[in-house]
Enzyme design. Structure first.
Site, short mmCIF file in Angstrom:
data_model
loop_
_atom_site.label_atom_id
_atom_site.label_comp_id
_atom_site.label_asym_id
_atom_site.label_seq_id
_atom_site.Cartn_x
_atom_site.Cartn_y
_atom_site.Cartn_z
N THR A 169 0.85 -1.20 0.00
CA THR A 169 0.00 0.00 0.00
C THR A 169 0.88 1.25 0.00
OG1 THR A 169 -1.77 -1.10 1.14
CG2 THR A 169 -1.53 1.22 1.64
N ARG A 197 -13.91 -7.56 -0.73
CA ARG A 197 -13.24 -7.34 0.56
C ARG A 197 -12.73 -5.89 0.64
NH1 ARG A 197 -7.75 -5.60 2.03
NH2 ARG A 197 -7.21 -6.56 3.98
N GLY A 199 -10.36 -3.48 3.05
CA GLY A 199 -9.41 -3.53 4.17
C GLY A 199 -9.49 -2.27 5.02
N ASP A 200 -8.41 -1.98 5.70
CA ASP A 200 -8.36 -0.82 6.60
C ASP A 200 -8.20 0.50 5.85
OD1 ASP A 200 -5.65 -1.93 5.94
OD2 ASP A 200 -5.04 -0.04 6.85
N THR A 220 -0.19 0.99 6.97
CA THR A 220 -0.06 -0.10 6.00
C THR A 220 0.18 -1.39 6.78
OG1 THR A 220 1.41 -1.06 4.31
CG2 THR A 220 2.37 0.62 5.70
N GLY A 221 -0.17 -2.52 6.17
CA GLY A 221 0.03 -3.80 6.85
C GLY A 221 -1.21 -4.65 6.71
N HIS A 222 -1.36 -5.63 7.60
CA HIS A 222 -2.49 -6.56 7.52
C HIS A 222 -3.78 -5.83 7.89
CE1 HIS A 222 -4.86 -10.14 9.18
NE2 HIS A 222 -4.97 -10.11 7.87
N GLY A 223 -4.63 -5.60 6.89
CA GLY A 223 -5.79 -4.74 7.06
C GLY A 223 -6.74 -5.18 8.15
N1 ASP Z 1 -3.49 -2.51 4.55
C1 ASP Z 1 -3.72 -2.98 3.22
C2 ASP Z 1 -4.95 -3.85 3.21
O1 ASP Z 1 -5.09 -4.68 4.08
C3 ASP Z 1 -2.58 -3.74 2.65
C4 ASP Z 1 -1.20 -3.15 2.80
O2 ASP Z 1 -0.98 -2.23 3.59
O3 ASP Z 1 -0.27 -3.60 2.08
O4 ASP Z 1 -5.73 -3.74 2.31
#
Ligand code: ASP
Length: 309
Positions: A169, A197, A199-200, A220-223
């Site tokens: 992201t 889906r 995400g965050d 950024t990271g696991h949404g």
């Molecule tokens: N946060 C983003 C999501 O889960 C993915 C990412 O940050 O790479 O959609």
């Protein structure tokens, strides 16, 4: 006070072959955003411009180069927020918009709503004359090949978001010389996500938040982990309670790791120009301009410096 801008290109296990292009990409984007910050003295214009540069760069998972869902299609999410007024705009699951961050800004400025999704977002884009692109032009050969290779969402995420199967992201935060802060985040999400889906990233308080009373954050990271701990607002709550931006970022990412076993990265700036860039994944490409100095890094705790001419 001097204006500051920080950008990120996503927190994940960036492979060595993408390390240099990722760092070059965030440096180019921060230069672009900083030029706007200097010229317009607008944190909002600066974050939009920096994120557009990252969306246009196929190295990153936003706009051109986005990750594909289980159907092999792009579905893009973005948010932008103005810390002066708490105005916010977001889009989710849009398919043929090259710069979702600008569509999010249009939602903020031209509608009574905060988020538009899917076909509604596209109808709105058409109604304001925003150019659409054939969705396939946003798909890179690299992403199509990776998608063909790794048709498994769960394994990628199970590896604590430290997997090549995840993707990066983009985001930016800035403060202008008047002390106004803003944030923007844009993403294609996680490869092999279910159709629909979200995400965050486009969710206010999760993928981003900006408030002149505390600061601006882009995550950024696991949404699904970021959503559970409302990461952006959590960081600003710690700042409101007197923590520094670095302490607030570290504490919140640590909490997300311990509470829901999620990894990620954040960039934060305060209204007085204090800033931080932190990740709990293997790597995150980021860059900042503060007081005529360019800072950047890739590895956790790495902070390299170059004087701007
Ligand atoms: N946060 C983003 C999501 O889960 C993915 C990412 O940050 O790479 O959609």
């Amino acid at each position: 006070m001097s204006a500051v801008i920080v950008v990120h290109g996503g927190a994940w296990a960036i492979p060595d072959e993408l390390a240099k292009v990722s760092v070059d990409g965030v440096k180019a984007a921060v230069h672009k955003g900083f030029a706007v910050l200097q010229r317009a003295n607008s944190a909002l214009d600066a974050v939009e411009s920096a994120v557009r540069a990252l969306e246009d760069n196929a190295v990153f998972n936003a706009g051109h180069g986005a990750a594909l869902n289980t159907n092999g299609e792009v579905e893009l999410d973005a948010i932008i927020m103005d810390g002066k007024t708490l105005a916010c705009g977001a889009v989710s699951s849009v398919k043929n918009i090259a710069n979702p961050v600008s569509l999010a800004r249009a939602v903020m400025e031209k509608t009574d709503h905060i988020m538009l999704t899917d076909s509604g977002a596209n109808l709105f884009a058409e109604s304001i004359g925003m150019a659409t692109v054939p969705t396939d032009t946003l798909v890179t050969n690299y992403e199509r090949k990776e998608w063909e290779k790794h048709k498994n969402y769960v394994t990628g995420v199970m590896e604590n978001f430290n997997s090549r199967w995840a993707h990066d992201t983009v985001g930016a935060v800035a403060v202008d010389c008047s002390g106004n802060v803003a944030c923007a985040t844009s993403t294609g999400g996680i490869r092999n996500k279910m159709v629909g889906r979200v995400g965050d990233s486009p969710i206010i308080g999760c993928g981003g938040y900006a408030d002149n009373f505390s600061g601006a954050v882009s995550c950024t990271g696991h949404g699904e982990s970021i959503l559970r701990v409302t990461l952006a607002r959590r960081i600003l709550s710690h700042i409101e309670q007197g923590k520094s931006v670095a302490e607030a970022s570290d504490m919140s990412l640590q909490y997300m790791g311990e509470r829901v076993r999620g990894a990620g990265g954040v960039i934060v700036v305060s209204p007085t120009g204090e800033w931080a860039s932190t990740c709990t994944t293997e790597r995150m490409a980021w860059a900042a301009v503060d007081n005529s100095v360019l800072y950047y890094g890739l590895e956790p705790n790495e902070k390299l410096k170059e004087q701007l001419s």
